[in-house]
Design a protein around this motif. Structure first.
Motif, mmCIF file in Angstrom:
data_model
loop_
_atom_site.group_PDB
_atom_site.id
_atom_site.type_symbol
_atom_site.label_atom_id
_atom_site.label_comp_id
_atom_site.label_asym_id
_atom_site.label_seq_id
_atom_site.Cartn_x
_atom_site.Cartn_y
_atom_site.Cartn_z
ATOM 1 N N PHE A 45 0.849 -1.195 0.000
ATOM 2 C CA PHE A 45 0.000 0.000 0.000
ATOM 3 C C PHE A 45 0.883 1.244 0.000
ATOM 4 O O PHE A 45 1.803 1.351 0.816
ATOM 5 C CB PHE A 45 -0.890 0.041 1.251
ATOM 6 N N MET A 46 0.595 2.167 -0.888
ATOM 7 C CA MET A 46 1.282 3.450 -0.839
ATOM 8 C C MET A 46 0.612 4.321 0.223
ATOM 9 O O MET A 46 -0.616 4.286 0.389
ATOM 10 C CB MET A 46 1.240 4.155 -2.195
ATOM 11 N N LEU A 47 1.403 5.112 0.945
ATOM 12 C CA LEU A 47 0.866 6.025 1.947
ATOM 13 C C LEU A 47 0.834 7.461 1.445
ATOM 14 O O LEU A 47 -0.175 8.146 1.552
ATOM 15 C CB LEU A 47 1.694 5.942 3.231
ATOM 16 N N GLU A 48 1.965 7.930 0.911
ATOM 17 C CA GLU A 48 2.028 9.317 0.451
ATOM 18 C C GLU A 48 3.286 9.562 -0.371
ATOM 19 O O GLU A 48 4.195 8.731 -0.420
ATOM 20 C CB GLU A 48 2.008 10.278 1.638
ATOM 21 N N ILE A 49 3.316 10.731 -1.000
ATOM 22 C CA ILE A 49 4.471 11.199 -1.767
ATOM 23 C C ILE A 49 5.031 12.441 -1.076
ATOM 24 O O ILE A 49 4.285 13.355 -0.729
ATOM 25 C CB ILE A 49 4.078 11.565 -3.215
ATOM 26 N N ASN A 50 6.326 12.456 -0.881
ATOM 27 C CA ASN A 50 7.003 13.600 -0.253
ATOM 28 C C ASN A 50 7.910 14.247 -1.297
ATOM 29 O O ASN A 50 8.911 13.653 -1.708
ATOM 30 C CB ASN A 50 7.810 13.118 0.954
ATOM 31 N N THR A 51 7.574 15.454 -1.737
ATOM 32 C CA THR A 51 8.374 16.143 -2.763
ATOM 33 C C THR A 51 9.589 16.864 -2.179
ATOM 34 O O THR A 51 10.426 17.357 -2.931
ATOM 35 C CB THR A 51 7.518 17.177 -3.527
ATOM 36 N N HIS A 52 9.675 16.930 -0.846
ATOM 37 C CA HIS A 52 10.825 17.561 -0.184
ATOM 38 C C HIS A 52 11.341 16.662 0.932
ATOM 39 O O HIS A 52 11.279 17.017 2.109
ATOM 40 C CB HIS A 52 10.437 18.929 0.387
ATOM 41 N N PRO A 53 11.873 15.494 0.580
ATOM 42 C CA PRO A 53 12.380 14.598 1.619
ATOM 43 C C PRO A 53 13.568 15.207 2.347
ATOM 44 O O PRO A 53 14.324 15.996 1.769
ATOM 45 C CB PRO A 53 12.793 13.347 0.834
ATOM 46 N N GLY A 54 13.713 14.852 3.611
ATOM 47 C CA GLY A 54 14.785 15.413 4.428
ATOM 48 C C GLY A 54 16.170 15.058 3.918
ATOM 49 O O GLY A 54 16.380 14.011 3.305
ATOM 50 N N MET A 55 17.115 15.951 4.186
ATOM 51 C CA MET A 55 18.513 15.727 3.802
ATOM 52 C C MET A 55 19.397 15.871 5.033
ATOM 53 O O MET A 55 20.520 16.367 4.963
ATOM 54 C CB MET A 55 18.917 16.749 2.734
ATOM 55 N N THR A 56 18.882 15.436 6.180
ATOM 56 C CA THR A 56 19.628 15.548 7.428
ATOM 57 C C THR A 56 20.532 14.327 7.614
ATOM 58 O O THR A 56 20.546 13.414 6.789
ATOM 59 C CB THR A 56 18.659 15.639 8.625
ATOM 60 N N GLN A 57 21.256 14.305 8.717
ATOM 61 C CA GLN A 57 22.177 13.202 8.997
ATOM 62 C C GLN A 57 21.456 11.871 9.176
ATOM 63 O O GLN A 57 22.042 10.807 8.975
ATOM 64 C CB GLN A 57 23.000 13.508 10.248
ATOM 65 N N THR A 58 20.190 11.917 9.582
ATOM 66 C CA THR A 58 19.436 10.677 9.793
ATOM 67 C C THR A 58 18.443 10.399 8.669
ATOM 68 O O THR A 58 17.642 9.466 8.767
ATOM 69 C CB THR A 58 18.667 10.747 11.131
ATOM 70 N N SER A 59 18.486 11.193 7.604
ATOM 71 C CA SER A 59 17.490 11.074 6.541
ATOM 72 C C SER A 59 17.732 9.886 5.621
ATOM 73 O O SER A 59 18.857 9.401 5.460
ATOM 74 C CB SER A 59 17.450 12.363 5.709
ATOM 75 N N LEU A 60 16.669 9.452 4.987
ATOM 76 C CA LEU A 60 16.683 8.246 4.167
ATOM 77 C C LEU A 60 17.288 8.456 2.780
ATOM 78 O O LEU A 60 17.980 7.573 2.252
ATOM 79 C CB LEU A 60 15.260 7.716 4.030
ATOM 80 N N ILE A 61 17.035 9.599 2.163
ATOM 81 C CA ILE A 61 17.472 9.817 0.788
ATOM 82 C C ILE A 61 18.999 9.812 0.646
ATOM 83 O O ILE A 61 19.532 9.116 -0.230
ATOM 84 C CB ILE A 61 16.866 11.110 0.215
ATOM 85 N N PRO A 62 19.737 10.573 1.462
ATOM 86 C CA PRO A 62 21.201 10.504 1.348
ATOM 87 C C PRO A 62 21.741 9.089 1.551
ATOM 88 O O PRO A 62 22.703 8.672 0.894
ATOM 89 C CB PRO A 62 21.675 11.444 2.465
#
Length: 299
Positions: A258-275
């Motif tokens: 199941f998809m929950l949502e779309i985030n167009t500005h994901p975090g770029m912090t030290q604990t963030s998922l994208i980096p």
């Protein structure tokens, strides 16, 4: 690279996350030798944008003006290229109900929505299972409540400032997954395990050691492919740009995603998922910033 404005802060509920993202981006800018100026949008930032003779804006904002299409709209008028998604994708994605309505028409499955009875307390109508109550427009898991069907405690409506903008869905048991999409291509699937919390809430996201990230996630190949397919389809259909994150729940018992949502500005912090996902794919943080900046443009 010409002069960059690093947009950050503001007065919204996610300003602290924005400041953390901006700090990480600032470090990268310095290491890359970029000429830049930091602009906090809580001040007279429009005048600053004009006076500073900005060539490109890096949108490090989270929530409210930064994610709802307002800042992209302003920058379109000022003819200043900017990173991340434009007006259309931003204003749709910040609205969870609208995102769900639009993407479900494209064959993407979401949790069942629930009608609510809202008075002093909040309760779903004609539903007896576990459920989730959350603001329709907030990010960073702000204002989310998971309610067990066995709970004897009633949910107070006073927990939310605006009860007209809260929504409810059935709670999907299983794994919390997320997929980063960079320029239309999925990075990988991460499983998120909140250490001290039932779900991936604000503290789990931004507190050091608040959650455990498993990448790639231990899921069937078919579910990975489906998560990639839905994430990339959402990116393309909503006309997103740069980087986004798609969040999911995976019910292992029924092998159901199941998809929950779309985030167009994901975090770029030290604990963030994208980096973290980018690094897994061989992309350093500094290179990730460069790639996002290279895609800066107006609508």
């Amino acid at each position: 690279m010409n002069k960059i404005a690093l947009l950050k802060g503001g007065n919204g509920s996610e300003k602290d996350i924005s400041l953390m993202t901006a700090e990480a981006c600032k470090k990268a800018f310095k290491e890359l030798g970029f000429k830049f100026v930091e602009i906090d949008i809580k001040n007279e930032f429009i005048q600053n944008l004009i006076l500073e003779d900005i060539d490109t804006c890096f949108n490090a904002l989270h929530g409210s003006l930064g994610e709802n299409g307002s800042i992209p709209g302003l920058l379109n008028c000022l003819k200043i290229p900017y990173t991340h998604s434009g007006v259309q994708a931003s204003c749709i994605s910040i609205n969870k109900s609208l995102t769900k309505y639009i993407l479900s028409k494209q064959g993407i499955k979401f949790p069942k929505g629930l009608d609510l009875n809202i008075d002093k307390h909040i309760a779903p109508i004609n539903y007896k299972g576990n459920y989730v109550v959350k603001p329709n427009y907030e990010g960073s898991s702000i204002g989310i409540q998971i309610v067990s069907k066995d709970s004897k405690d009633k949910v107070l409506s006073s927990l939310w400032k605006d009860t007209n903008s809260i929504i409810a869905e059935e709670y999907i048991e299983g794994k919390e997954l997320t997929v980063g999409v960079l320029n239309g291509k999925s990075l990988c699937v991460t499983e998120i395990i909140a250490e001290d919390h039932k779900f991936y809430d604000y503290n789990s996201k931004y507190k050091k050691n608040g959650s455990k990230h498993i990448l790639p996630a231990s899921i069937p190949e078919s579910i990975k492919k489906l998560a990639f397919e839905w994430s990339e389809k959402s990116f393309k259909f909503l006309n997103c740009r740069g980087i986004i994150r798609a969040d999911f729940r995976y019910n292992e018992k029924n092998n159901d995603l199941f998809m929950l949502e779309i985030n167009t500005h994901p975090g770029m912090t030290q604990t963030s998922l994208i980096p973290e996902q980018a690094e897994f794919c061989g992309i350093t943080f500094n290179d990730l910033i460069k790639i996002i900046l290279e895609g800066a443009k107006c609508d």
